[in-house]
Design a protein around this motif. Structure first.
Motif, PDB file in Angstrom:
ATOM      1  N   ARG A  81       0.188   1.148  -1.517  1.00  0.00           N
ATOM      2  CA  ARG A  81       0.400   1.327   0.120  1.00  0.00           C
ATOM      3  C   ARG A  81       1.570   0.614   0.705  1.00  0.00           C
ATOM      4  NH1 ARG A  81      -5.557  -0.960   0.507  1.00  0.00           N
ATOM      5  NH2 ARG A  81      -6.591   0.753  -0.456  1.00  0.00           N
ATOM      6  N   GLY A  82       2.263   1.623   1.710  1.00  0.00           N
ATOM      7  CA  GLY A  82       3.400   1.103   2.273  1.00  0.00           C
ATOM      8  C   GLY A  82       3.922   1.935   3.204  1.00  0.00           C
ATOM      9  N   ILE A  83       5.163   1.795   3.554  1.00  0.00           N
ATOM     10  CA  ILE A  83       5.836   2.640   4.850  1.00  0.00           C
ATOM     11  C   ILE A  83       7.114   2.967   4.439  1.00  0.00           C
ATOM     12  CG2 ILE A  83       4.459   1.393   6.712  1.00  0.00           C
ATOM     13  CD1 ILE A  83       7.008  -0.185   7.306  1.00  0.00           C
ATOM     14  N   VAL A  84       7.509   4.442   4.856  1.00  0.00           N
ATOM     15  CA  VAL A  84       8.722   5.028   4.809  1.00  0.00           C
ATOM     16  C   VAL A  84       9.228   5.051   6.169  1.00  0.00           C
ATOM     17  CG1 VAL A  84      10.136   6.946   3.847  1.00  0.00           C
ATOM     18  CG2 VAL A  84       8.081   5.909   2.471  1.00  0.00           C
ATOM     19  N   LYS A  85      10.600   4.940   6.101  1.00  0.00           N
ATOM     20  CA  LYS A  85      10.986   4.983   7.565  1.00  0.00           C
ATOM     21  C   LYS A  85      12.213   6.013   7.447  1.00  0.00           C
ATOM     22  CE  LYS A  85      10.410   0.251   9.323  1.00  0.00           C
ATOM     23  NZ  LYS A  85      10.969  -0.895  10.001  1.00  0.00           N
ATOM     24  N   TYR A 114       6.381   6.511   8.620  1.00  0.00           N
ATOM     25  CA  TYR A 114       5.053   7.104   7.812  1.00  0.00           C
ATOM     26  C   TYR A 114       4.465   5.888   6.916  1.00  0.00           C
ATOM     27  CZ  TYR A 114       7.166  11.715   8.782  1.00  0.00           C
ATOM     28  OH  TYR A 114       7.771  12.768   9.098  1.00  0.00           O
ATOM     29  N   LYS A 115       3.336   5.622   7.124  1.00  0.00           N
ATOM     30  CA  LYS A 115       2.443   4.873   6.699  1.00  0.00           C
ATOM     31  C   LYS A 115       1.685   5.533   5.663  1.00  0.00           C
ATOM     32  CE  LYS A 115      -0.535   0.756   7.363  1.00  0.00           C
ATOM     33  NZ  LYS A 115       0.258  -0.230   6.693  1.00  0.00           N
ATOM     34  N   GLY A 116       1.499   5.144   4.350  1.00  0.00           N
ATOM     35  CA  GLY A 116       0.687   6.041   3.678  1.00  0.00           C
ATOM     36  C   GLY A 116       0.315   5.402   2.200  1.00  0.00           C
ATOM     37  N   LYS A 117      -0.056   6.093   1.039  1.00  0.00           N
ATOM     38  CA  LYS A 117      -0.235   5.493  -0.153  1.00  0.00           C
ATOM     39  C   LYS A 117       0.066   6.455  -1.205  1.00  0.00           C
ATOM     40  CE  LYS A 117      -5.038   7.507   0.300  1.00  0.00           C
ATOM     41  NZ  LYS A 117      -6.445   7.441   0.419  1.00  0.00           N
ATOM     42  N   ALA A 118       0.088   6.026  -2.526  1.00  0.00           N
ATOM     43  CA  ALA A 118       0.670   6.702  -3.561  1.00  0.00           C
ATOM     44  C   ALA A 118      -0.227   6.323  -4.804  1.00  0.00           C
ATOM     45  CB  ALA A 118       2.253   6.732  -3.938  1.00  0.00           C
ATOM     46  N   ALA A 154       1.585  11.193  -3.490  1.00  0.00           N
ATOM     47  CA  ALA A 154       1.724  10.246  -2.183  1.00  0.00           C
ATOM     48  C   ALA A 154       1.512  11.266  -0.892  1.00  0.00           C
ATOM     49  CB  ALA A 154       3.298  10.042  -2.252  1.00  0.00           C
ATOM     50  N   GLU A 155       1.005  10.518  -0.107  1.00  0.00           N
ATOM     51  CA  GLU A 155       0.714  11.043   1.390  1.00  0.00           C
ATOM     52  C   GLU A 155       0.755  10.087   2.437  1.00  0.00           C
ATOM     53  OE1 GLU A 155      -4.138  10.804   0.839  1.00  0.00           O
ATOM     54  OE2 GLU A 155      -3.184  12.742   0.509  1.00  0.00           O
ATOM     55  N   GLY A 156       1.386  10.461   3.492  1.00  0.00           N
ATOM     56  CA  GLY A 156       1.776   9.597   4.662  1.00  0.00           C
ATOM     57  C   GLY A 156       1.373  10.253   5.994  1.00  0.00           C
ATOM     58  N   ARG A 157       1.344   9.502   6.797  1.00  0.00           N
ATOM     59  CA  ARG A 157       1.223   9.901   8.228  1.00  0.00           C
ATOM     60  C   ARG A 157       2.068   9.108   9.197  1.00  0.00           C
ATOM     61  NH1 ARG A 157      -2.420  13.173  10.801  1.00  0.00           N
ATOM     62  NH2 ARG A 157      -3.629  13.411   8.926  1.00  0.00           N
ATOM     63  N   ASP A 158       2.725   9.813  10.195  1.00  0.00           N
ATOM     64  CA  ASP A 158       3.362   9.098  11.195  1.00  0.00           C
ATOM     65  C   ASP A 158       2.787   8.223  11.969  1.00  0.00           C
ATOM     66  OD1 ASP A 158       4.878   8.724  14.038  1.00  0.00           O
ATOM     67  OD2 ASP A 158       6.288  10.105  12.860  1.00  0.00           O
ATOM     68  N   THR A 159       2.928   6.904  12.270  1.00  0.00           N
ATOM     69  CA  THR A 159       2.370   5.961  12.931  1.00  0.00           C
ATOM     70  C   THR A 159       2.209   6.529  14.448  1.00  0.00           C
ATOM     71  OG1 THR A 159       4.332   4.674  13.228  1.00  0.00           O
ATOM     72  CG2 THR A 159       2.979   4.007  11.311  1.00  0.00           C
TER      73      THR A 159
END
Length: 229
Positions: free
Chosen positions: A44-48, A58-62, A78-83
């Motif tokens: 789990r982490g974030i991508v900016k 985007y905070k998500g998981k893989a 992997a999937e993430g959602r804009d905070t």
């Protein structure tokens, strides 16, 4: 959209496979990414990312849905959602490794779905962006991790904490400890500037539109002058 990229590293396939499937180890080399937690096989982490003056996080998981150590093929979901709730992203990433002389050739196929601000970029621009970001990753991979500098990021700390209380059976006996999550305190990653990463790709699309708009404006002005005269 589907994207395919290739790169080569001057390391044997077994060594390269071991490194690329160690998400915790390669995370610091991923542009814009910050690995924050690990629970079992889930990361789990974030991508900016940055689009002009707008920054999205985007905070998500893989997690690996397939990892074939024999054929050196891995599939990561992997999937993430804009905070801020302005979009989301998901990707199914398939990486295949094959020996290439004394090194390893890596093919990465990405099935990407994006909504929100980032979705304004078409497949052509996203392909250029992914190529540039992958080159940055490979450069970091070769100059730090594969070069033997596999030490944790400076200033990072690692802590383990229970994610859930141990469950008990009806007779009061423990049913086993619940899963635990390891929290990684890494420095925040710099956002990836998609406009800068796209470079000429954006210019190729924006400049013709600007020229077309200018021509149209001059044409309309010419018509008005003729009518007034």
């Amino acid at each position: 959209m589907e994207l395919t990229n290739e790169f080569r590293v001057e390391r044997p396939v077994e060594e390269t496979w071991a490194v690329l499937t160690d998400v915790e180890r390669i995370a610091p080399a991923l542009p814009g990414a910050q690995l924050q937690e690990i629970e079992g096989d889930e990361y789990r982490g974030i991508v900016k990312v940055k689009v002009g003056p707008i920054t999205a996080q985007y905070k998500g998981k893989a997690s690996f849905v397939e990892k074939d150590d024999t054929n050196h093929k891995a599939v990561l979901k992997a999937e993430g959602r804009d905070t801020k709730g302005q979009g989301n992203a998901s990707a199914l990433i398939t990486a295949s490794l094959v020996p290439d002389a004394s090194g390893t050739k890596v093919t990465v196929h990405t099935d990407l779905t994006v909504t929100g601000k980032v979705a304004q970029f078409g497949r052509g621009i996203m392909a250029d962006v992914s190529t540039k970001l992958l080159n940055q990753f490979v450069e970091q991979l070769e100059t730090t991790i594969l070069a033997g500098d596999a030490h944790p990021v400076e200033g990072a700390s690692l802590a383990a904490a229970p994610l859930a209380e141990p469950k008990s059976s009806p007779n009061g006996a423990d049913a086993g400890e619940g899963p635990t999550v390891r929290r990684l305190d890494h420095p925040e990653a710099e956002p990836v500037d998609l406009v800068d990463a796209a470079g000429a790709s954006v210019a190729k699309r924006v400049v013709p539109l600007a020229i077309g708009g200018l021509v149209l404006l001059l044409f309309v002005r010419g018509l008005r002058r003729r009518r007034s005269s």
